[in-house]
Motif scaffolding. Structure first.
Motif, PDB file in Angstrom:
ATOM      1  N   ASN A  45       1.106  -1.311   0.459  1.00 28.55           N
ATOM      2  CA  ASN A  45       0.293  -0.455  -0.229  1.00 28.55           C
ATOM      3  C   ASN A  45       1.221   1.371  -0.284  1.00 28.55           C
ATOM      4  O   ASN A  45       1.456   1.893   1.090  1.00 28.55           O
ATOM      5  CB  ASN A  45      -0.974  -0.077   1.335  1.00 28.55           C
ATOM      6  N   ASP A  47       0.332   4.447   0.659  1.00 31.13           N
ATOM      7  CA  ASP A  47      -0.596   5.305   1.774  1.00 31.13           C
ATOM      8  C   ASP A  47       1.062   5.019   2.958  1.00 31.13           C
ATOM      9  O   ASP A  47       1.620   5.747   3.443  1.00 31.13           O
ATOM     10  CB  ASP A  47      -1.557   5.223   2.035  1.00 31.13           C
ATOM     11  N   LEU A  51       3.565   7.487   4.537  1.00 29.83           N
ATOM     12  CA  LEU A  51       3.290   7.827   5.855  1.00 29.83           C
ATOM     13  C   LEU A  51       3.920   7.599   6.657  1.00 29.83           C
ATOM     14  O   LEU A  51       5.170   8.210   7.488  1.00 29.83           O
ATOM     15  CB  LEU A  51       1.714   6.955   6.459  1.00 29.83           C
ATOM     16  N   VAL A 120      -1.249   6.766  -4.005  1.00 34.33           N
ATOM     17  CA  VAL A 120      -1.353   7.084  -2.745  1.00 34.33           C
ATOM     18  C   VAL A 120      -2.947   7.820  -2.742  1.00 34.33           C
ATOM     19  O   VAL A 120      -3.287   8.884  -3.555  1.00 34.33           O
ATOM     20  CB  VAL A 120      -0.412   8.237  -2.453  1.00 34.33           C
ATOM     21  N   SER A 121      -3.466   8.323  -1.657  1.00 34.38           N
ATOM     22  CA  SER A 121      -4.897   8.493  -1.460  1.00 34.38           C
ATOM     23  C   SER A 121      -4.907  10.236  -1.326  1.00 34.38           C
ATOM     24  O   SER A 121      -3.805  10.516  -0.428  1.00 34.38           O
ATOM     25  CB  SER A 121      -5.740   7.341  -0.134  1.00 34.38           C
ATOM     26  N   THR A 124      -4.688  10.482   2.470  1.00 36.98           N
ATOM     27  CA  THR A 124      -2.863  10.308   3.334  1.00 36.98           C
ATOM     28  C   THR A 124      -2.359  12.100   2.998  1.00 36.98           C
ATOM     29  O   THR A 124      -1.413  12.473   3.115  1.00 36.98           O
ATOM     30  CB  THR A 124      -2.211   9.060   2.705  1.00 36.98           C
ATOM     31  N   ILE A 127      -3.139  14.307   5.377  1.00 36.11           N
ATOM     32  CA  ILE A 127      -2.561  13.866   6.638  1.00 36.11           C
ATOM     33  C   ILE A 127      -0.871  14.732   6.439  1.00 36.11           C
ATOM     34  O   ILE A 127      -0.113  15.003   7.079  1.00 36.11           O
ATOM     35  CB  ILE A 127      -2.343  12.660   7.231  1.00 36.11           C
ATOM     36  N   VAL A 128      -0.666  14.732   5.624  1.00 39.24           N
ATOM     37  CA  VAL A 128       1.035  14.078   5.162  1.00 39.24           C
ATOM     38  C   VAL A 128       1.174  15.939   5.008  1.00 39.24           C
ATOM     39  O   VAL A 128       2.351  16.979   5.243  1.00 39.24           O
ATOM     40  CB  VAL A 128       1.497  14.237   3.980  1.00 39.24           C
ATOM     41  N   LEU A 162       1.847   9.136  13.581  1.00 40.61           N
ATOM     42  CA  LEU A 162       1.947   8.439  12.874  1.00 40.61           C
ATOM     43  C   LEU A 162       2.407   6.980  12.346  1.00 40.61           C
ATOM     44  O   LEU A 162       1.665   6.082  11.640  1.00 40.61           O
ATOM     45  CB  LEU A 162       3.149   9.288  11.484  1.00 40.61           C
ATOM     46  N   LYS A 166      -0.372   4.734  11.053  1.00 44.17           N
ATOM     47  CA  LYS A 166       0.279   4.000   9.518  1.00 44.17           C
ATOM     48  C   LYS A 166       0.134   2.579   8.532  1.00 44.17           C
ATOM     49  O   LYS A 166      -0.260   2.134   7.625  1.00 44.17           O
ATOM     50  CB  LYS A 166       2.218   3.934   9.120  1.00 44.17           C
ATOM     51  N   PRO A 169      -4.273   1.994   6.451  1.00 44.86           N
ATOM     52  CA  PRO A 169      -4.284   1.892   5.058  1.00 44.86           C
ATOM     53  C   PRO A 169      -4.255   0.305   4.008  1.00 44.86           C
ATOM     54  O   PRO A 169      -4.918  -0.862   3.895  1.00 44.86           O
ATOM     55  CB  PRO A 169      -3.643   2.929   4.143  1.00 44.86           C
TER      56      PRO A 169
END
Length: 228
Positions: A45, A47, A51, A120-121, A124, A127-128, A162, A166, A169
């Motif tokens: 994944n 994401d 993360l 990558v969603s 995410t 969030i980043v 994180l 992490k 996802p």
């Protein structure tokens, strides 16, 4: 800065630290080896990857700054006492440096191997973005008064946050696919072993110094060991 009172405890501290380093370091290799063998990152994944590298980067900044910066060490001693030891060891810096480099290699694999349409969603990315914005704000708050210990302590809290999310996802993706193909689960036991060694290392330091300030002086390290 305080010195060790017991040579056996000092040796035990070093041994436990490098056991944690070895466990957590080796834990990162099954995934990149699996990717290499399959020439594919399908099932890994993205994401989680984003993360994780963000989390590890903040952990590296915290460890390296507190370990190498005399100015930050002075701020630590002023806050927790000059009779204390800094709660970061050489193995912490070595692990952080190594795992960031390994994660960068993982990004290289993502860029070159079969991805199967994965991306990558937006969650995410959001969030980043918030994380880096927060870090930037903290830097400019700390800059006028050189409150670097406060800043890296915030960074340490960020990396714990994180670390706690992490894997979400990846777990969701595995559940949705009803498969763990493409994701190496061989790192779980090593992660657990490293966490135990890390907690034990901090306990040994506290026993030698007859002080538990290293635990709340580096809450990120102990929380990381618990959620790793």
């Amino acid at each position: 800065m305080a010195s060790w009172n017991s040579i056996p405890l000092e040796i035990t501290y070093q041994v436990l630290g490098w056991i944690a380093f070895a466990s957590w370091t080796i834990a990162g290799y099954p995934q990149v080896i699996l990717n290499f063998r399959r020439k594919s990152v399908v099932g890994w994944n993205f994401d989680f990857v984003v993360l994780n590298i963000t989390k590890q980067s903040f952990y590296l900044i915290y460890n390296a700054t507190l370990y190498f910066s005399s100015a930050v060490q002075k701020q630590y001693f002023d806050k927790y006492g000059h009779g204390e030891m800094i709660p970061v060891a050489a193995n912490d810096v070595a692990f952080s440096t190594h795992i960031v480099l390994l994660n960068l290699f993982g990004l290289f694999q993502i860029a070159t191997y079969e991805r199967g349409g994965q991306s990558v969603s937006k969650i995410t990315l959001g969030i980043v973005s918030v994380v880096y914005l927060t870090a930037g704000v903290c830097f400019f708050i700390a800059l006028p008064t050189h409150s670097w210990l406060w800043m890296i302590s915030v960074f340490n809290s960020i990396q714990v946050f994180l670390a706690s999310i992490k894997y979400t996802p990846q777990v969701f993706m595995n559940f949705k696919r009803k498969s763990t193909d493409g994701f190496s689960i061989g790192n779980i036991l090593l992660d657990f072993s490293g966490g135990i060694a890390n907690c034990a290392q901090m306990t040994v330091q506290s026993l030698d110094q007859n002080s538990w300030k290293n635990f709340y002086g580096n809450t990120g390290k102990i929380l990381l060991a618990l959620v790793k």
